[in-house]
Write an enzyme that holds these catalytic residues in place. Structure first.
Site, PDB file in Angstrom:
ATOM      1  N   ASN A  81       0.826  -1.192   0.000  1.00  0.00           N
ATOM      2  CA  ASN A  81       0.000   0.000   0.000  1.00  0.00           C
ATOM      3  C   ASN A  81       0.875   1.262   0.000  1.00  0.00           C
ATOM      4  O   ASN A  81       2.097   1.176   0.016  1.00  0.00           O
ATOM      5  CB  ASN A  81      -0.958  -0.026   1.197  1.00  0.00           C
ATOM      6  CG  ASN A  81      -2.300   0.605   0.889  1.00  0.00           C
ATOM      7  OD1 ASN A  81      -2.366   1.662   0.267  1.00  0.00           O
ATOM      8  ND2 ASN A  81      -3.368  -0.046   1.326  1.00  0.00           N
ATOM      9  N   HIS A 111      23.357   3.053  11.986  1.00  0.00           N
ATOM     10  CA  HIS A 111      24.551   3.865  12.230  1.00  0.00           C
ATOM     11  C   HIS A 111      25.107   3.574  13.621  1.00  0.00           C
ATOM     12  O   HIS A 111      24.368   3.149  14.524  1.00  0.00           O
ATOM     13  CB  HIS A 111      24.209   5.352  12.113  1.00  0.00           C
ATOM     14  CG  HIS A 111      23.630   5.739  10.791  1.00  0.00           C
ATOM     15  ND1 HIS A 111      24.406   6.038   9.695  1.00  0.00           N
ATOM     16  CD2 HIS A 111      22.340   5.846  10.384  1.00  0.00           C
ATOM     17  CE1 HIS A 111      23.622   6.330   8.672  1.00  0.00           C
ATOM     18  NE2 HIS A 111      22.358   6.220   9.056  1.00  0.00           N
ATOM     19  N   LYS A 162      13.553  -7.969  16.597  1.00  0.00           N
ATOM     20  CA  LYS A 162      14.063  -9.340  16.692  1.00  0.00           C
ATOM     21  C   LYS A 162      13.255 -10.246  15.771  1.00  0.00           C
ATOM     22  O   LYS A 162      12.149  -9.908  15.357  1.00  0.00           O
ATOM     23  CB  LYS A 162      13.976  -9.845  18.139  1.00  0.00           C
ATOM     24  CG  LYS A 162      14.872  -9.074  19.106  1.00  0.00           C
ATOM     25  CD  LYS A 162      14.775  -9.643  20.507  1.00  0.00           C
ATOM     26  CE  LYS A 162      15.674  -8.877  21.470  1.00  0.00           C
ATOM     27  NZ  LYS A 162      15.584  -9.400  22.856  1.00  0.00           N
TER      28      LYS A 162
END
Length: 218
Positions: A81, A111, A162
């Site tokens: 979508n 980062h 996770k």
């Protein structure tokens, strides 16, 4: 730097070759995001040019954003979508029959925590994998290195940090499994509201899906 990026090593992505690849992708997705709404064939052709690999039945609403595009691979029956963003410095692999709701973000890039290397432009990229038959709810964030199994529903607004196993509903920040998906779920469309047999019978013919999903305008 490209080799480092694709192999999960710290890298500098403002290097010329990578910057040119991102710029090429920007040109393609500018065309895609600005196509005539009735140009169905053009939209599908551009998706196949932009991405690393696609099934035959794929569809993405506009606008879309990729970093590279060519590092993203999607299977059959893929639907995204509006407002989906995929930062694919590493490989993004999406299986068959995957639905992405509005404003899903898939991010392979990250980062360093310390500002010094971050301000030098150092980043990393870890691959993201999504299995078959997955529905990812609106405004979900999928972070670097995550694998989502098959037959999974991710609730809207989740932050997936996770791996998520097969056959579950998971939701939250951070995203957690809340229950398994069972055969009983086949009978319902929302909570305890049942899908009527007439609609099921009609949908299982597959006629409308085949005529309207990924083959528009023919």
């Amino acid at each position: 730097m490209k080799e480092r990026m694709l192999n999960g090593k710290p890298c500098l992505t403002f290097e010329k070759e990578l910057a040119e690849e991102r710029q090429h992708q920007q040109r393609l997705q500018f065309k895609f995001n600005n196509l005539d709404p009735d140009d169905f064939k053009g939209r599908i052709a551009l998706l196949k040019e932009m991405l690393g690999g696609t099934g035959e039945r794929v569809w993405m609403e506009r606008p879309i954003y990729f970093d590279y595009g060519k590092n993203t691979y999607v299977g059959e029956g893929f639907y995204a979508n509006t407002g989906v963003t995929i930062l694919d410095g590493a490989k993004v692999t999406i299986g068959d029959n995957v639905f992405l709701a509005p404003y899903v973000g898939i991010y392979t890039a990250g980062h360093p925590v310390h500002p010094h290397p971050r301000n030098l432009g150092i980043e990393y990229n870890f691959p993201v994998t999504i299995g078959d038959n997955v529905w990812v709810g609106a405004q979900t964030v999928i972070n670097p290195g995550v694998t989502i199994g098959s037959n999974v529903v991710i609730g809207s607004g989740s932050v997936v940090t996770k791996d998520i196993p097969d056959n579950v509903v998971a939701v939250g920040n951070p995203c957690r499994v809340i229950r398994k998906i069972t055969e009983e779920d086949r009978n319902y469309y929302f909570r305890d509201m049942e899908i009527d047999k007439e609609l099921y019978d009609y949908a299982e013919t597959g006629v409308d899906i085949e005529n309207n999903f990924g083959s528009q305008g023919e």
